[in-house]
Design an enzyme around this catalytic site. Structure first.
Site, mmCIF file in Angstrom:
data_model
loop_
_atom_site.group_PDB
_atom_site.id
_atom_site.type_symbol
_atom_site.label_atom_id
_atom_site.label_comp_id
_atom_site.label_asym_id
_atom_site.label_seq_id
_atom_site.Cartn_x
_atom_site.Cartn_y
_atom_site.Cartn_z
ATOM 1 N N GLN A 83 3.151 25.869 -5.697
ATOM 2 C CA GLN A 83 3.093 26.331 -4.320
ATOM 3 C C GLN A 83 4.492 26.634 -3.800
ATOM 4 O OE1 GLN A 83 1.434 22.858 -2.267
ATOM 5 N NE2 GLN A 83 2.537 21.630 -3.774
ATOM 6 N N HIS A 114 -0.533 9.132 9.774
ATOM 7 C CA HIS A 114 -0.283 8.174 8.702
ATOM 8 C C HIS A 114 -0.627 6.740 9.098
ATOM 9 C CE1 HIS A 114 2.633 11.366 7.082
ATOM 10 N NE2 HIS A 114 1.579 11.327 6.299
ATOM 11 N N ASP A 141 4.697 13.648 0.821
ATOM 12 C CA ASP A 141 5.753 13.570 1.836
ATOM 13 C C ASP A 141 6.247 12.149 2.038
ATOM 14 O OD1 ASP A 141 4.038 12.295 4.040
ATOM 15 O OD2 ASP A 141 2.946 14.150 3.681
ATOM 16 N N ASP A 194 -2.754 15.598 -11.784
ATOM 17 C CA ASP A 194 -3.894 16.085 -11.028
ATOM 18 C C ASP A 194 -4.693 14.881 -10.541
ATOM 19 O OD1 ASP A 194 -6.831 16.736 -10.830
ATOM 20 O OD2 ASP A 194 -6.043 18.762 -11.094
ATOM 21 N N GLY A 195 -4.872 14.769 -9.224
ATOM 22 C CA GLY A 195 -5.515 13.592 -8.664
ATOM 23 C C GLY A 195 -6.937 13.391 -9.111
ATOM 24 N N ASP A 213 -5.423 11.866 0.597
ATOM 25 C CA ASP A 213 -4.715 12.786 1.484
ATOM 26 C C ASP A 213 -4.884 14.186 0.895
ATOM 27 O OD1 ASP A 213 -3.181 13.643 3.547
ATOM 28 O OD2 ASP A 213 -1.355 12.607 2.947
ATOM 29 N N ASP A 216 -7.582 21.147 1.512
ATOM 30 C CA ASP A 216 -8.855 21.676 1.967
ATOM 31 C C ASP A 216 -9.683 22.170 0.772
ATOM 32 O OD1 ASP A 216 -8.422 21.183 4.643
ATOM 33 O OD2 ASP A 216 -7.448 23.100 5.006
#
Length: 362
Positions: A83, A114, A141, A194-195, A213, A216
């Site tokens: 990205q 958070h 983040d 990869d989650g 987290d 979309d």
């Protein structure tokens, strides 16, 4: 997976004019806001404007919110394997992280998201008070990890994010979200993976809490909204465990909320409850989360530990026992939305396309 992709932006106030004219420019991705007879700014529908003065995000079809940047406000702009990553300095909200043109978080308001994502499941009445094994999916983040590690009950915390460059940007440029204390905490580590794939490989009953987290449900993010992912989350939890996932907005993205809510229910969680948090940079200022447990009611804060925690952390801005309970009081419109059947993922994707897809030129 990368956190909170395709999120939105903040309102820009046109203080120099009592009348603001908004119109689509010949470029379908750019609009012009007339501030006076002699000044005009160009606002991109998503991301940083061509002149570097504003960052914007599309909330609904025809609704774009923007935030003004400081001069030379683009601190980093790079393409990772996954990205485009930008870090910008806004005038009113501090330093902010943008992924693929969508605002993820900003220094001034990020605790609203958070704190509620972390402290509600950790301080619910049914949560264990020691030896907790916690997993964050996304969250590169660092803000969510920062909040989780405030709890002495947490024995281990692992953050799984697919993009190491997001973590590098936060660690190097946004210390408010990724403080140096994170890297010094022996309970904490980071895995770049990869989650969805990571969760599918976890041993059964190996975790106490998973915080999703998620992006979309578009592109690769769709995998985090499929029934098999929700089932894998349930399988990896120990008795008494819980999972919380970001779930869009009952007003702006109701199908995302319904997908998560019904997905947890179908996976066999005994109690599934949505709640709300504040965020100035997500649509409407109110965002929804969903907590699922094996039976205990997550809306009930622990009778002593929640208050003790709030007193021990006077830096908390959005969490205390009263805020914990109040977060679960959804308005009738939200409850009506949840009474509808689960949508198809292609319907949810169509909602997002209607917001983000380029408009045809007139």
């Amino acid at each position: 997976l990368p956190e909170r992709k395709m999120r939105r932006c903040v309102l820009a106030a046109a203080a120099t004019s009592s009348v603001v004219a908004f119109s689509r420019a010949p470029n379908a991705q750019t609009s012009s806001v007339a501030l006076s007879a002699t000044s005009e700014v160009s606002v991109s529908r998503c991301g940083v404007s061509a002149d570097g003065r504003f960052v914007s995000d599309s909330w609904l079809r025809g609704v774009v919110w923007s935030a003004e940047l400081h001069e030379d406000g683009v601190v980093r702009d790079e393409e990772s394997e996954y990205q485009r990553i930008m870090v910008v300095d806004t005038v009113s909200l501090g330093r902010a992280l943008i992924l693929d043109g969508a605002l993820q978080c900003a220094e001034k308001d990020e605790k609203g998201y958070h704190e509620l994502l972390a402290h509600v499941p950790l301080l619910r009445s049914g949560a264990r008070d020691a030896g907790l094994r916690v997993l964050i999916l996304g969250g590169g983040d660092g803000g969510l990890a920062r909040e989780v590690l405030k709890h002495s009950s947490v024995e281990t915390l692992r953050l799984v994010d697919i993009d190491d460059r997001v973590v590098a940007a936060a660690r190097e440029l946004i210390p408010e979200l990724w403080p140096s204390s994170l890297d010094r905490d022996d309970r904490f580590d980071v895995v770049f993976a990869d989650g969805c794939d990571y969760v599918s490989r976890l041993p059964p009953a190996s975790l106490d809490l998973v915080l999703v987290d998620a992006s979309d449900p578009v592109g690769p993010g769709v995998a985090l909204y499929r029934p098999e992912f929700y089932s894998a989350l349930r399988a990896c939890l120990r008795p008494g465990g819980a999972v919380v996932a970001q779930a869009g907005s009952f007003w702006y993205l109701p199908r995302v909320l319904r997908t998560v809510y019904h997905g947890f229910t179908a996976a066999g969680f005994a109690t599934v409850k949505p709640y709300s948090c504040f965020s100035a940079v997500y649509p409407g200022g109110q965002w929804n989360l969903v907590c699922a447990t094996f039976g205990d009611d997550p809306s009930e804060p622990h009778p002593t530990r929640a208050a003790d925690f709030a007193r021990a952390h006077p830096d908390l801005q959005f969490y205390d026992p009263l805020a914990h309970a109040a977060a679960f009081a959804l308005p009738p419109l939200a409850r009506l939305e949840l009474s509808k059947p689960p949508p198809r993922l292609d319907e949810t994707a169509a909602d997002l396309d209607a917001i983000y897809a380029p408009r045809p030129q007139s």
